[in-house]
Design a protein around this motif. Structure first.
Motif, PDB file in Angstrom:
ATOM      1  N   GLU A  18       0.706  -1.050   0.090  1.00 50.72           N
ATOM      2  CA  GLU A  18       0.021  -0.008   0.132  1.00 50.72           C
ATOM      3  C   GLU A  18       0.822   1.400  -0.088  1.00 50.72           C
ATOM      4  OE1 GLU A  18      -2.425  -3.388   1.814  1.00 50.72           O
ATOM      5  OE2 GLU A  18      -0.120  -2.688   2.245  1.00 50.72           O
ATOM      6  N   ILE A  19       2.059   0.541   0.916  1.00 48.62           N
ATOM      7  CA  ILE A  19       2.587   2.554   0.392  1.00 48.62           C
ATOM      8  C   ILE A  19       3.828   2.188  -0.838  1.00 48.62           C
ATOM      9  CG2 ILE A  19       5.416   3.345   1.992  1.00 48.62           C
ATOM     10  CD1 ILE A  19       2.658   3.081   3.923  1.00 48.62           C
ATOM     11  N   LYS A  20       4.194   1.412  -1.504  1.00 47.08           N
ATOM     12  CA  LYS A  20       4.731   1.159  -2.613  1.00 47.08           C
ATOM     13  C   LYS A  20       3.830   1.621  -3.873  1.00 47.08           C
ATOM     14  CE  LYS A  20       6.606  -2.379  -5.996  1.00 47.08           C
ATOM     15  NZ  LYS A  20       6.351  -3.505  -5.849  1.00 47.08           N
ATOM     16  N   GLU A  21       2.715   1.027  -3.701  1.00 48.43           N
ATOM     17  CA  GLU A  21       1.612   2.045  -4.236  1.00 48.43           C
ATOM     18  C   GLU A  21       1.606   3.422  -4.825  1.00 48.43           C
ATOM     19  OE1 GLU A  21      -3.760   2.328  -4.910  1.00 48.43           O
ATOM     20  OE2 GLU A  21      -2.365   0.123  -4.462  1.00 48.43           O
ATOM     21  N   ILE A  22       1.660   4.259  -3.541  1.00 47.34           N
ATOM     22  CA  ILE A  22       1.644   5.197  -3.437  1.00 47.34           C
ATOM     23  C   ILE A  22       2.570   5.938  -4.466  1.00 47.34           C
ATOM     24  CG2 ILE A  22       2.022   7.942  -1.826  1.00 47.34           C
ATOM     25  CD1 ILE A  22       1.011   5.927   0.551  1.00 47.34           C
ATOM     26  N   PHE A  23       4.273   5.111  -4.510  1.00 49.37           N
ATOM     27  CA  PHE A  23       5.110   6.129  -4.647  1.00 49.37           C
ATOM     28  C   PHE A  23       5.121   5.852  -6.386  1.00 49.37           C
ATOM     29  CE2 PHE A  23       7.108   5.939  -0.818  1.00 49.37           C
ATOM     30  CZ  PHE A  23       7.969   6.926  -0.684  1.00 49.37           C
ATOM     31  N   PHE A  24       4.789   4.867  -6.555  1.00 50.84           N
ATOM     32  CA  PHE A  24       4.232   4.069  -7.886  1.00 50.84           C
ATOM     33  C   PHE A  24       3.270   5.459  -9.021  1.00 50.84           C
ATOM     34  CE2 PHE A  24       6.914   0.655  -7.333  1.00 50.84           C
ATOM     35  CZ  PHE A  24       7.381   0.627  -8.102  1.00 50.84           C
ATOM     36  N   LYS A  25       2.634   5.839  -8.108  1.00 50.64           N
ATOM     37  CA  LYS A  25       1.061   5.922  -8.586  1.00 50.64           C
ATOM     38  C   LYS A  25       1.401   8.051  -8.830  1.00 50.64           C
ATOM     39  CE  LYS A  25      -3.344   7.591  -7.846  1.00 50.64           C
ATOM     40  NZ  LYS A  25      -5.077   7.223  -7.204  1.00 50.64           N
ATOM     41  N   TYR A  26       2.250   8.231  -7.563  1.00 49.45           N
ATOM     42  CA  TYR A  26       2.834   9.779  -7.831  1.00 49.45           C
ATOM     43  C   TYR A  26       4.701  10.053  -7.767  1.00 49.45           C
ATOM     44  CZ  TYR A  26      -2.023  10.067  -6.051  1.00 49.45           C
ATOM     45  OH  TYR A  26      -3.248  10.283  -5.739  1.00 49.45           O
ATOM     46  N   GLY A  27       5.353   9.216  -7.801  1.00 52.12           N
ATOM     47  CA  GLY A  27       6.376   9.484  -7.497  1.00 52.12           C
ATOM     48  C   GLY A  27       7.223  10.001  -9.180  1.00 52.12           C
ATOM     49  N   ALA A 101      15.581   6.097  -8.348  1.00 52.36           N
ATOM     50  CA  ALA A 101      14.884   6.244  -7.427  1.00 52.36           C
ATOM     51  C   ALA A 101      13.158   6.795  -7.334  1.00 52.36           C
ATOM     52  CB  ALA A 101      15.245   6.876  -5.546  1.00 52.36           C
ATOM     53  N   LEU A 102      12.150   7.019  -6.529  1.00 56.31           N
ATOM     54  CA  LEU A 102      10.941   7.891  -7.331  1.00 56.31           C
ATOM     55  C   LEU A 102      10.940   8.747  -5.852  1.00 56.31           C
ATOM     56  CD1 LEU A 102       8.305   4.352  -7.634  1.00 56.31           C
ATOM     57  CD2 LEU A 102       9.641   6.448  -9.306  1.00 56.31           C
ATOM     58  N   PHE A 103      10.410   9.778  -6.053  1.00 59.44           N
ATOM     59  CA  PHE A 103      10.272  11.010  -5.547  1.00 59.44           C
ATOM     60  C   PHE A 103       8.674  11.300  -5.077  1.00 59.44           C
ATOM     61  CE2 PHE A 103      14.755  10.507  -6.201  1.00 59.44           C
ATOM     62  CZ  PHE A 103      15.435  10.708  -4.705  1.00 59.44           C
ATOM     63  N   LEU A 104       9.112  11.784  -3.570  1.00 60.97           N
ATOM     64  CA  LEU A 104       8.044  12.554  -3.980  1.00 60.97           C
ATOM     65  C   LEU A 104       7.698  13.602  -2.920  1.00 60.97           C
ATOM     66  CD1 LEU A 104       5.319   9.592  -2.300  1.00 60.97           C
ATOM     67  CD2 LEU A 104       5.110  10.966  -4.495  1.00 60.97           C
ATOM     68  N   PRO A 105       6.477  14.842  -3.136  1.00 58.64           N
ATOM     69  CA  PRO A 105       7.725  16.014  -2.191  1.00 58.64           C
ATOM     70  C   PRO A 105       6.796  15.844  -0.781  1.00 58.64           C
ATOM     71  CG  PRO A 105       5.884  17.346  -4.377  1.00 58.64           C
ATOM     72  CD  PRO A 105       6.472  14.701  -4.988  1.00 58.64           C
TER      73      PRO A 105
END
Length: 135
Positions: A18-27, A101-105
Motif C-alpha cells: 500500500e505504501i509502495k503503490e503511493i510512490f508508483f502512482k505519484y512519484g 528512486a521515486l521521489f514525492l514532495p
C-alpha cells in the motif's frame, strides 16, 4: 528516529504494498549518483523509494564523527518517518551506489498517508517495525 545498536548493520524490511503503490502512482523517477546527499523528510524535503542502488542513513556526533546506522536497499523508503511527522532529523540519506528512486514532495506524501486510516495504520505499524531492535 532513535539510534540503532552500532555493532549491528540495520536493514529495514521492504515497504508494504500500500505504501509502495503511493510512490508508483505519484512519484517522479530520477537517477541518483554515488556521493549524493538526498534531501529527505520534513516539510521541505522529498520522500524517496529506492528502486536500484544502495544508500545509507548517517549522522555526525558532537565530535564531528560520522556514524552509519542503517543500510537502505531497494524497495525501501528514505525520509518517510521525518516526512510524516513534519520534522527534520539530524540524519542524512547518502547514496553509496548509483541507482534510481521515486521521489514525492512532502505535501503529496503527507496527503496520501493521512487520507485513509487503513494506510495510516499500515504506515504506523511499519514505522514501529523499523524503529525497534531486531529480534
Amino acid at each position: 528516529m532513535r539510534q540503532i545498536v552500532f555493532g549491528q548493520q540495520w536493514i529495514h524490511s521492504e515497504e508494504p504494498p500500500e505504501i509502495k503503490e503511493i510512490f508508483f502512482k505519484y512519484g517522479e523517477k530520477r537517477k541518483i549518483k554515488k556521493g549524493q546527499e538526498l534531501l529527505h523528510g520534513g516539510p521541505f524535503g522529498e520522500i524517496g523509494y529506492l528502486l536500484k542502488g544502495l544508500c545509507f542513513y548517517r549522522f555526525w556526533d558532537w565530535n564531528d564523527k560520522e556514524h552509519v546506522f542503517s543500510l537502505i536497499l531497494p524497495k525501501r523508503c528514505m525520509g518517510d518517518i521525518d516526512g510524516a511527522s513534519c520534522t527534520v532529523a539530524n540524519v542524512s540519506a547518502y547514496v553509496v551506489k548509483d541507482g534510481e528512486a521515486l521521489f514525492l514532495p512532502y505535501e503529496i506524501w503527507h496527503r496520501e498517508i493521512t487520507a485513509n486510516t487503513k494506510i495510516l495504520d499500515i504506515f504506523t505499524a511499519h514505522v514501529v517495525k523499523k524503529t525497534r531492535k531486531p529480534d
